[in-house]
Motif scaffolding. Sequence first.
Motif, short mmCIF file in Angstrom:
data_model
loop_
_atom_site.label_atom_id
_atom_site.label_comp_id
_atom_site.label_asym_id
_atom_site.label_seq_id
_atom_site.Cartn_x
_atom_site.Cartn_y
_atom_site.Cartn_z
N ALA A 139 0.82 -1.21 0.00
CA ALA A 139 0.00 0.00 0.00
C ALA A 139 0.85 1.26 0.00
CB ALA A 139 -0.94 0.00 1.21
N GLY A 140 2.11 1.15 0.42
CA GLY A 140 2.99 2.31 0.45
C GLY A 140 3.93 2.42 -0.73
N VAL A 141 3.82 1.51 -1.69
CA VAL A 141 4.68 1.56 -2.87
C VAL A 141 4.25 2.71 -3.78
CG1 VAL A 141 5.40 0.30 -4.94
CG2 VAL A 141 5.18 -0.90 -2.76
N PRO A 142 5.17 3.51 -4.30
CA PRO A 142 4.79 4.62 -5.20
C PRO A 142 4.00 4.12 -6.41
CG PRO A 142 7.08 4.83 -4.52
CD PRO A 142 6.62 3.49 -4.02
N SER A 143 3.04 4.91 -6.81
CA SER A 143 2.15 4.48 -7.89
C SER A 143 2.88 4.29 -9.22
CB SER A 143 1.03 5.51 -8.07
OG SER A 143 1.57 6.79 -8.38
N ILE A 144 3.97 5.00 -9.41
CA ILE A 144 4.70 4.88 -10.67
C ILE A 144 5.31 3.49 -10.83
CG2 ILE A 144 6.94 5.69 -9.83
CD1 ILE A 144 7.11 7.32 -12.47
N VAL A 145 5.60 2.82 -9.71
CA VAL A 145 6.12 1.45 -9.76
C VAL A 145 5.07 0.51 -10.36
CG1 VAL A 145 6.99 -0.48 -8.39
CG2 VAL A 145 7.66 1.87 -7.83
N PHE A 146 3.82 0.71 -9.96
CA PHE A 146 2.75 -0.09 -10.54
C PHE A 146 2.58 0.23 -12.03
CE2 PHE A 146 1.69 -0.13 -6.04
CZ PHE A 146 1.37 -1.46 -5.83
N GLY A 147 2.84 1.48 -12.39
CA GLY A 147 2.79 1.84 -13.80
C GLY A 147 3.84 1.10 -14.61
N LEU A 148 5.05 0.99 -14.06
CA LEU A 148 6.11 0.24 -14.74
C LEU A 148 5.74 -1.24 -14.86
CD1 LEU A 148 9.22 1.87 -13.03
CD2 LEU A 148 8.49 2.18 -15.40
N LEU A 149 5.13 -1.78 -13.81
CA LEU A 149 4.68 -3.17 -13.85
C LEU A 149 3.62 -3.37 -14.92
CD1 LEU A 149 4.67 -6.03 -12.61
CD2 LEU A 149 2.96 -5.22 -10.98
#
Length: 292
Positions: free
Chosen positions: A121-131
Amino acid sequence: MKLVDQKIVEKKMPARIMRNNLFKGIFFIATCFGLVVLAVLLYRIFTQGIGYLNMDFLQNLPSRRPEQAGVKTALIGTIWLMGVIAPVSLFLGVGTALYLEEYAKKNKFNDFVKVNISNLAGVPSIVFGLLGLTVFARALALGNSVLTAGLTMSLLVLPVIIVASQEAIRAVPRELREASYGMGATKWQTIVRVVLPAAIPGILTGGILALSRAIGETAPLLVVGIPLFIAFTPTSIFDTFTVLPMQIYNWTSRPQEEFHAVAAAGILILLVLLLLMNSIAVIIRNKFQKRY
């Protein structure tokens, strides 16, 4: 056993009361400050954007001319996106929470999984974008479609829904489960007919928070390649699209002052859409709260 000295307590009481009043005042000032800032922000947005709010603004496509600009493509794209995020994230999130709370055994591995879900829940949203770019857009060849963005944003909000659903399921009294078992119900029947209905208010609270975050995110969408400007509306989950936050960002980046007013009108539309979505969820939640 030594009793408390009443004189010492009475001596320290004025200092305790003073500290209590001091912190109460600090918290009150902080609350008022936040409310004032929010009120000023909303007032400025309302005064700037109200002049552009009309049916033409809702029906027009984006334009290089501010007087002809509209939110049709972004509004429909946002609805398409939320139509993917809501079922995917709620189904996976609630299902995961049910498994972890009702079926998974108590061991170190499952504890490790629970801790890492909370950390996600604390991971930056841009990391999910890269995924999403790596897995959905390229590996699965879905491109910059509604489905790619919806799955990416679902991953973003899943931890919030899972944690909230776990807490809601855990809060259901054990006596309800035992009463259901005593009536001859199976575990699955107990979950569907007893646990889930009783936990729905808490689950929907987490869902509201998660979907409210998803509707305002732009970073993951930019990473997966969602355009800032398109002149057509999506007709399926495999079409390219844009959303209101990205359209608003596009307008605010323009040098013309008129586009800033158009962006304010777009923000008002986004707020109305968010309030409408949350109101529906709150009505459903309150219905189940009265029942259980």
